[in-house]
Design a protein around this motif. Structure first.
Motif, PDB file in Angstrom:
ATOM      1  N   LEU A 159       0.841  -1.207   0.000  1.00  0.00           N
ATOM      2  CA  LEU A 159       0.000   0.000   0.000  1.00  0.00           C
ATOM      3  C   LEU A 159       0.871   1.250   0.000  1.00  0.00           C
ATOM      4  N   THR A 160       0.407   2.284  -0.709  1.00  0.00           N
ATOM      5  CA  THR A 160       1.045   3.602  -0.593  1.00  0.00           C
ATOM      6  C   THR A 160      -0.042   4.662  -0.467  1.00  0.00           C
ATOM      7  N   ALA A 161       0.366   5.869  -0.120  1.00  0.00           N
ATOM      8  CA  ALA A 161      -0.617   6.941   0.093  1.00  0.00           C
ATOM      9  C   ALA A 161      -0.138   8.233  -0.543  1.00  0.00           C
ATOM     10  N   ALA A 162      -1.087   8.965  -1.091  1.00  0.00           N
ATOM     11  CA  ALA A 162      -0.802  10.299  -1.631  1.00  0.00           C
ATOM     12  C   ALA A 162      -1.709  11.271  -0.890  1.00  0.00           C
TER      13      ALA A 162
ATOM     14  N   PHE B 220       5.302   4.584  -6.898  1.00  0.00           N
ATOM     15  CA  PHE B 220       5.770   3.945  -5.669  1.00  0.00           C
ATOM     16  C   PHE B 220       5.644   2.416  -5.758  1.00  0.00           C
ATOM     17  N   LYS B 221       5.053   1.949  -6.850  1.00  0.00           N
ATOM     18  CA  LYS B 221       5.008   0.500  -7.166  1.00  0.00           C
ATOM     19  C   LYS B 221       4.352  -0.340  -6.079  1.00  0.00           C
ATOM     20  N   SER B 222       3.110   0.037  -5.746  1.00  0.00           N
ATOM     21  CA  SER B 222       2.372  -0.743  -4.747  1.00  0.00           C
ATOM     22  C   SER B 222       1.156  -1.403  -5.389  1.00  0.00           C
ATOM     23  N   ASP B 223       0.572  -2.368  -4.691  1.00  0.00           N
ATOM     24  CA  ASP B 223      -0.630  -3.028  -5.188  1.00  0.00           C
ATOM     25  C   ASP B 223      -1.870  -2.142  -5.057  1.00  0.00           C
ATOM     26  N   TYR B 224      -1.916  -1.382  -3.981  1.00  0.00           N
ATOM     27  CA  TYR B 224      -3.047  -0.476  -3.740  1.00  0.00           C
ATOM     28  C   TYR B 224      -2.512   0.902  -3.356  1.00  0.00           C
ATOM     29  N   ALA B 225      -3.332   1.925  -3.635  1.00  0.00           N
ATOM     30  CA  ALA B 225      -2.957   3.274  -3.203  1.00  0.00           C
ATOM     31  C   ALA B 225      -4.200   4.027  -2.755  1.00  0.00           C
ATOM     32  N   MET B 226      -3.991   4.933  -1.790  1.00  0.00           N
ATOM     33  CA  MET B 226      -5.069   5.816  -1.347  1.00  0.00           C
ATOM     34  C   MET B 226      -4.635   7.239  -1.647  1.00  0.00           C
ATOM     35  N   ALA B 227      -5.609   8.102  -1.987  1.00  0.00           N
ATOM     36  CA  ALA B 227      -5.272   9.511  -2.214  1.00  0.00           C
ATOM     37  C   ALA B 227      -6.362  10.399  -1.627  1.00  0.00           C
ATOM     38  N   VAL B 228      -5.941  11.520  -1.080  1.00  0.00           N
ATOM     39  CA  VAL B 228      -6.890  12.463  -0.483  1.00  0.00           C
ATOM     40  C   VAL B 228      -6.479  13.881  -0.860  1.00  0.00           C
ATOM     41  N   THR B 229      -7.430  14.656  -1.334  1.00  0.00           N
ATOM     42  CA  THR B 229      -7.167  16.078  -1.570  1.00  0.00           C
ATOM     43  C   THR B 229      -8.419  16.855  -1.206  1.00  0.00           C
ATOM     44  N   GLY B 230      -8.265  17.913  -0.448  1.00  0.00           N
ATOM     45  CA  GLY B 230      -9.453  18.639  -0.010  1.00  0.00           C
ATOM     46  C   GLY B 230      -9.090  19.945   0.662  1.00  0.00           C
ATOM     47  N   ILE B 231     -10.127  20.603   1.138  1.00  0.00           N
ATOM     48  CA  ILE B 231      -9.919  21.884   1.814  1.00  0.00           C
ATOM     49  C   ILE B 231     -10.245  21.677   3.288  1.00  0.00           C
TER      50      ILE B 231
ATOM     51  N   ALA C 169      -7.147   2.992  -5.348  1.00  0.00           N
ATOM     52  CA  ALA C 169      -6.834   2.424  -6.665  1.00  0.00           C
ATOM     53  C   ALA C 169      -6.038   1.138  -6.549  1.00  0.00           C
ATOM     54  N   ASN C 170      -6.250   0.267  -7.534  1.00  0.00           N
ATOM     55  CA  ASN C 170      -5.334  -0.851  -7.762  1.00  0.00           C
ATOM     56  C   ASN C 170      -5.065  -0.892  -9.272  1.00  0.00           C
ATOM     57  N   ALA C 171      -4.354  -1.900  -9.728  1.00  0.00           N
ATOM     58  CA  ALA C 171      -3.953  -1.902 -11.135  1.00  0.00           C
ATOM     59  C   ALA C 171      -5.150  -1.898 -12.098  1.00  0.00           C
ATOM     60  N   ASN C 172      -6.303  -2.428 -11.616  1.00  0.00           N
ATOM     61  CA  ASN C 172      -7.456  -2.554 -12.509  1.00  0.00           C
ATOM     62  C   ASN C 172      -8.471  -1.437 -12.414  1.00  0.00           C
ATOM     63  N   LYS C 173      -8.457  -0.721 -11.315  1.00  0.00           N
ATOM     64  CA  LYS C 173      -9.596   0.147 -11.051  1.00  0.00           C
ATOM     65  C   LYS C 173      -9.217   1.308 -10.135  1.00  0.00           C
ATOM     66  N   THR C 174      -9.770   2.472 -10.425  1.00  0.00           N
ATOM     67  CA  THR C 174      -9.631   3.609  -9.523  1.00  0.00           C
ATOM     68  C   THR C 174     -11.027   4.098  -9.162  1.00  0.00           C
ATOM     69  N   VAL C 175     -11.334   4.153  -7.878  1.00  0.00           N
ATOM     70  CA  VAL C 175     -12.629   4.712  -7.475  1.00  0.00           C
ATOM     71  C   VAL C 175     -12.377   6.033  -6.764  1.00  0.00           C
ATOM     72  N   ALA C 176     -13.290   6.980  -6.959  1.00  0.00           N
ATOM     73  CA  ALA C 176     -13.144   8.279  -6.309  1.00  0.00           C
ATOM     74  C   ALA C 176     -14.511   8.757  -5.859  1.00  0.00           C
ATOM     75  N   LYS C 177     -14.531   9.521  -4.789  1.00  0.00           N
ATOM     76  CA  LYS C 177     -15.808   9.998  -4.263  1.00  0.00           C
ATOM     77  C   LYS C 177     -15.593  11.341  -3.576  1.00  0.00           C
ATOM     78  N   LYS C 178     -16.594  12.190  -3.689  1.00  0.00           N
ATOM     79  CA  LYS C 178     -16.512  13.497  -3.034  1.00  0.00           C
ATOM     80  C   LYS C 178     -17.227  13.453  -1.687  1.00  0.00           C
ATOM     81  N   PHE C 179     -16.635  14.049  -0.691  1.00  0.00           N
ATOM     82  CA  PHE C 179     -17.262  14.147   0.627  1.00  0.00           C
ATOM     83  C   PHE C 179     -17.414  15.622   0.996  1.00  0.00           C
ATOM     84  N   THR C 180     -18.447  15.899   1.762  1.00  0.00           N
ATOM     85  CA  THR C 180     -18.614  17.263   2.249  1.00  0.00           C
ATOM     86  C   THR C 180     -18.658  17.205   3.764  1.00  0.00           C
ATOM     87  N   PHE C 181     -17.538  17.503   4.361  1.00  0.00           N
ATOM     88  CA  PHE C 181     -17.482  17.491   5.823  1.00  0.00           C
ATOM     89  C   PHE C 181     -17.765  18.897   6.347  1.00  0.00           C
ATOM     90  N   GLY C 182     -17.381  19.157   7.574  1.00  0.00           N
ATOM     91  CA  GLY C 182     -17.723  20.442   8.195  1.00  0.00           C
ATOM     92  C   GLY C 182     -16.634  21.488   8.040  1.00  0.00           C
TER      93      GLY C 182
END
Lengths: 415, 415
Positions: free
Chosen positions: A274-277, A344-355, A375-388
């Motif tokens: 796993l890696t993280a951005a 970074f050559k990982s099987d899975y990755a997480m990414a977060v960008t926000g205000i 994300a993994n090699a086959n698929k990237t899913v993304a979703k928007k969140f609205t926190f406080g």
């Protein structure tokens, strides 16, 4: 069996430090079947300490005391305990040897204030402090056990694990208490309560259900007591299964572990990496992961790409993506996750960008807007969140949502 | 003026959550000249709550209560308060409107358990909860003020800041209490105590000195009370200056701020930028920095280079350096810092590489061995530290040492 925890020190009462010791001690004692009746924080004040000791002894049989054992003048626990028990002070040679050895090891001159740390009330048995100069003290007076320990967390923890728990086990015959915790993510406390109301109503009198909400997570805790451990265990499991079936996909663990540990345990078991951005979480996700021993088996590392330039240079986010869609967008978060995967050559990755806030919001993208991807090699899913609009909450909630999104992706792959 | 904090909830007593609320509340009240006499955590149990309320009312005039206001069955604070005051419950329309609005906003069906959250004891004044469904409650009975708030930290915090403190200010005439905190890094509590013993001995009766140690840092806090604010302020400053002069280079701040904020404030003021290359701290340094609003002005980001490959690919550490000297070495940490400086284009960089433990140690490099570097365009400094064998402590101590090393480098440049 009931116990009380007394923490001594003005620093807790003026709010300069958070009392993390008590929660930790409570957890350890609970596992042994000792319930904490009350936790009291009192000041470095003779009368107040004496009153707290007397009150605790009326309510419970075991009194655990932390704090006020330092070498400085504001620390008065030891002499107040001597006064409470109406005894004098003696120099304890084991405690003195320990102090001398510590100062020798660090090659520091032994000061008179440090020598004094080896003086204890004459009716106590000392607990050698392997991590510091102040000895712990065990008192057995009028059928009550009192244990005084330093307030420094790792000194206290070592004493509890190595000395206090074994001594309590020997001294007491303890009843059976069993807890079973179910970790859920993504639904609120009242929604869950409504969903499992009939199961809760059908619980026997000796089993209770508690809801423990915390930043996008709710822990459901079944607690039971009884004489027959096997029978109690069976009953609790029976109700746990009913709740887990009912709650469904929001259940992420059937034990009391941190959310990130659910991911780490599974991925380590499968040999996945796993890696993280991280942009708005700023290293928090990486920290949550790397605080656990053995995390290096799964986690290769990641980028904290706060500035635009680092999103491009480390993660390979395209300049035109940032320019066209902005740093907080579906396009950017996907490129961040895919960039981490690739670079970074990982099987899975997480990414977060926000205000995260409190500043930086716009009409289109107010503070609390966060895009998260997995994300993994086959698929990237993304979703928007609205926190406080609270920065630290937004960081914590983003991390929870990111781990849940990763779990969802891992489930598609057979988790 | 004395106050007491009562936190209600089995989750604190079984150690499932740490009571962070009390420290925060204590700090806010102290600033207003209200001293916390005691903090007590009690269970979700009617008799216990009634006893704790009665005991607190004997000791103090202000009783702040948190927890036990959720919609679920284990939350009994509200009806127990009604019993304590011997009054009935009424539906409060302001509280109901608030609940309805929240459910409307999130487009969720309003459940009966949520409607019930608007029912309160009839002798209270409600405090509208802008962040949740459970209203706060203010009672003024027999000369004592009782305030009941939700246990969810951000709901409670908002109420304290926006309603409770202003109402207390109005209701009470408060004495003057002044605190002055000096933040030191790199020397232990007893060493500092010996160094400033004569200054401490010369303090007047109304000014006290406390030592607050925490992971490589010691806060020295002068606290005074009196009637004449200006005179008290002058006296405290006078002793603060003596202590600061005596302690010397280990003083990093003359106010009560986190260590990383010392760095951020200075660098923001000078328009300087910072990046981090973290191995064993695993994102913790970046998280410490980015938890603060406005940190993006200084902090561009960094790398969490857990794996060897990421040290090379993101930071440009040479393969032969890693191979010849190992990941935990002076050579590697220097290349990490210089790599961050060069690749991330910042004015300053920090780098940490070490063995956090519990595994991974060798005879040459035992667990707790950490190399830390700080660099700017002209100079890279590096130093080896030997911490203990506890993972989280090693991470925290490494972060503290890294910030202190950066401060030392900034001082050479005129800080």
């Amino acid at each position: 069996m009931l116990a009380e925890i007394i923490t001594i020190g003005d620093e807790i009462l003026i709010g300069q430090i958070v009392d993390t010791n008590s929660a930790w001690m409570a957890e350890q004692l609970n596992r042994e079947g000792i319930r904490i009746k009350q936790i009291s924080s009192v000041s470095d004040n003779r009368e107040h300490i004496l009153a707290a000791l007397a009150e605790a002894a009326m309510r419970t049989d075991i009194i655990l005391i932390t704090g006020g054992l330092g070498p400085t003048k504001d620390d008065i626990t030891k002499k107040t305990l001597a006064e409470y028990f109406n005894v004098g002070m003696v120099l304890n040679l084991d405690a003195l040897t320990n102090v001398e050895n510590i100062f020798k090891k660090y090659n520091r001159p032994l000061l008179e204030v440090n020598r004094k740390q080896a003086e204890v009330p004459e009716n106590c048995e000392i607990i050698v402090n392997n991590n510091g100069t102040a000895p712990g003290m065990w008192f057995n007076e009028k059928g009550k056990i009192y244990v005084s320990m330093p307030g420094v967390p790792f000194e206290m923890k070592y004493m509890i694990e190595e000395a206090v728990i074994p001594k309590l086990r020997k001294a007491l015959k303890l009843p059976v208490i069993i807890h079973k915790t179910i970790l859920t993510v993504g639904e609120g406390e009242s929604f869950l309560a409504e969903k499992i109301a009939d199961i809760e109503d059908s619980l026997p009198a000796n089993i209770k259900l508690a809801y423990l909400p915390k930043m996008g997570q709710v822990r459901l805790r079944l607690s039971g007591d009884g004489d027959n451990e096997a029978e109690l265990q069976r009953k609790i499991e029976e109700f746990a299964v009913k709740i887990i079936d009912r709650v469904g996909i929001n259940v992420v663990a059937e034990e009391d572990i941190p959310l990130e540990k659910v991911v780490l345990n599974y991925m380590a078991h499968r040999g996945l990496t796993l890696t993280a951005a991280e942009s708005c979480t700023g290293g928090y996700i990486s920290h949550l992961i790397t605080q656990h021993a053995g995390s290096s088996q799964v986690f290769l590392g990641g980028a904290v790409s706060y500035a635009y330039e680092l999103k491009e240079s480390i993660l390979g986010v395209k300049n035109e993506t940032l320019w066209q869609h902005g740093a907080v967008s579906e396009e950017t978060v996907k490129e961040m996750a895919e960039g981490a995967l690739l670079n970074f050559k990982s099987d899975y990755a997480m990414a977060v960008t926000g205000i995260a806030g409190p500043g930086g919001g716009t009409e289109d993208k107010p503070v609390g807007t966060v895009w998260i991807a997995a994300a993994n090699a086959n698929k990237t899913v993304a979703k928007k969140f609205t926190f406080g609009n609270k920065r630290l909450q937004n960081i914590e909630r983003s991390a929870v949502a990111a781990f849940f999104m990763l779990i969802t992706l891992l489930r598609e792959d057979g988790m």
